[in-house]
Design a protein around this motif. Sequence first.
Motif, PDB file in Angstrom:
ATOM      1  N   TYR A   6       1.014  -1.110  -0.041  1.00  0.00           N
ATOM      2  CA  TYR A   6       0.074   0.180   0.048  1.00  0.00           C
ATOM      3  C   TYR A   6       0.892   1.164  -0.156  1.00  0.00           C
ATOM      4  O   TYR A   6       1.998   1.353   0.675  1.00  0.00           O
ATOM      5  N   THR A   7       0.371   2.070  -0.458  1.00  0.00           N
ATOM      6  CA  THR A   7       1.142   3.374  -0.966  1.00  0.00           C
ATOM      7  C   THR A   7       1.625   4.357   0.509  1.00  0.00           C
ATOM      8  O   THR A   7       2.419   5.231   0.422  1.00  0.00           O
ATOM      9  N   HIS A   8       0.587   3.976   1.517  1.00  0.00           N
ATOM     10  CA  HIS A   8       0.971   4.839   2.715  1.00  0.00           C
ATOM     11  C   HIS A   8       1.975   4.015   3.632  1.00  0.00           C
ATOM     12  O   HIS A   8       2.188   4.431   4.671  1.00  0.00           O
TER      13      HIS A   8
ATOM     14  N   ASP B 178      -6.021   7.170  -9.247  1.00  0.00           N
ATOM     15  CA  ASP B 178      -5.208   8.698  -9.180  1.00  0.00           C
ATOM     16  C   ASP B 178      -3.960   8.136  -8.694  1.00  0.00           C
ATOM     17  O   ASP B 178      -2.924   8.974  -8.794  1.00  0.00           O
ATOM     18  N   VAL B 179      -3.815   7.372  -7.592  1.00  0.00           N
ATOM     19  CA  VAL B 179      -2.637   7.264  -6.701  1.00  0.00           C
ATOM     20  C   VAL B 179      -1.763   6.245  -7.188  1.00  0.00           C
ATOM     21  O   VAL B 179      -0.491   6.459  -7.203  1.00  0.00           O
TER      22      VAL B 179
ATOM     23  N   LYS C  46       0.559   6.331 -10.301  1.00  0.00           N
ATOM     24  CA  LYS C  46       1.711   7.318 -10.129  1.00  0.00           C
ATOM     25  C   LYS C  46       2.978   6.817  -9.219  1.00  0.00           C
ATOM     26  O   LYS C  46       4.058   6.963  -9.335  1.00  0.00           O
ATOM     27  N   TYR C  47       2.385   6.248  -8.044  1.00  0.00           N
ATOM     28  CA  TYR C  47       3.399   5.530  -7.033  1.00  0.00           C
ATOM     29  C   TYR C  47       4.159   4.698  -7.718  1.00  0.00           C
ATOM     30  O   TYR C  47       5.553   4.903  -7.524  1.00  0.00           O
TER      31      TYR C  47
ATOM     32  N   SER D 275       5.148   4.263 -10.706  1.00  0.00           N
ATOM     33  CA  SER D 275       5.961   4.848 -11.989  1.00  0.00           C
ATOM     34  C   SER D 275       7.025   5.297 -11.283  1.00  0.00           C
ATOM     35  O   SER D 275       7.975   5.723 -11.970  1.00  0.00           O
ATOM     36  N   SER D 276       7.229   5.587  -9.975  1.00  0.00           N
ATOM     37  CA  SER D 276       8.414   6.016  -9.181  1.00  0.00           C
ATOM     38  C   SER D 276       9.488   4.770  -9.223  1.00  0.00           C
ATOM     39  O   SER D 276      10.778   5.037  -9.153  1.00  0.00           O
ATOM     40  N   PHE D 277       9.133   3.668  -9.659  1.00  0.00           N
ATOM     41  CA  PHE D 277      10.084   2.530  -9.498  1.00  0.00           C
ATOM     42  C   PHE D 277      10.185   1.657 -10.766  1.00  0.00           C
ATOM     43  O   PHE D 277      11.231   1.266 -10.939  1.00  0.00           O
TER      44      PHE D 277
END
Lengths: 201, 167
Positions: A71-73, A114-115, A118-119, A121-123
Amino acid sequence: MKILKTFRIGLTALLCIAATACGDTSSDGLRGYQAPSEKSSANISVTDATTGQQFELKASDGELMVVYFGYTHCPDICPTTLVAVKNAKKKIGALASRVDLAMITVDPERDTADVLPKYLSSFTDKFHALIPANQQELQNAEKAFDATSSVTEVDGQIEVTHSGNCYVVDSTGLVVDEWPFGMDAESMAYDLKILLQQREA
Amino acid sequence: MKKTLKQSAVAVLAVISTIGLAACGNDSTATDTTVATEDSLPATPSITVSGQWARTSPMATDMGAAYMTINSNMDDELLSAKVDMSIAMMTQIHETVMGDDGAMKMQEVEKIDIKAGIPTELKPGGYHVMLMQLEAPLETGSIISVTLTFAKAGDVVVEIPVQEEAP
């Protein structure tokens, strides 16, 4: 005495056969492992946030897909693992184009379409951002990998638990390698090279 | 004479230690290079922080984490970590633990025990300073200032570089 020795040899042989049957990866020389019972995500699908379509959890032909529940958090386990996967891909050069990443969020309330893309794509630029449409979809996927997760609210704070492993899946959906949390990029790259060389593009 | 020699040896060691610490490039703000003498050893807390780094925050998240190794010359406790609100709205000390079912979770801890002379590591998969509700992404190459509060040593300010991986 001779009978005892024969028994010992027989036992050793049985153990070797059992280890092979159980998918002990030592014969492949992999640094990850395979669970004693075969895992497969064939016919298991999760909603892809980018396309809105169901995505079946298997790699394209001649490729491998790293499946991860997170999870992104998550500031610690998830980025540590995803950076390792990113760096493993860097280490294998051109072969990296045959490695896909699928992250299934265990926190779909906060990890929206939306989240999550993008998250990720940082990797990597080759990924599937998967957001289960409902709890059943998440549980089906987790069951295929013997993974688990929970999201609870404690004193106003959201607490999330999730399995920390990465699952390397082939084009049939078979889990061919499993990486526990903390496996470094070099070891991941080592395994990816071996597994990709076994599957010519 | 014997005592004088011993005192001289302690003084020389203190100088060497100080030079050594400086040469190693430990963070100057975070590092208290005061080397205690034999007499003052139990009375003067001295904290050294090394290997500190904060993770570059991925896109679309407002959470961050910082890691470091803490050394103390006496038993102490890390009680809290704080950053300016221009960096993050909330800072907590967390620990990642694995449950009986193999699932991993983070939990806030009240304090971290620091044992004299034994490095305490804050590292991925273990203790970390958690930065919540980041005001802006933590970008590689930037530096954030974190104030650590210890039970005995008091406040220690650590300058933490943001990078993708551990140094």
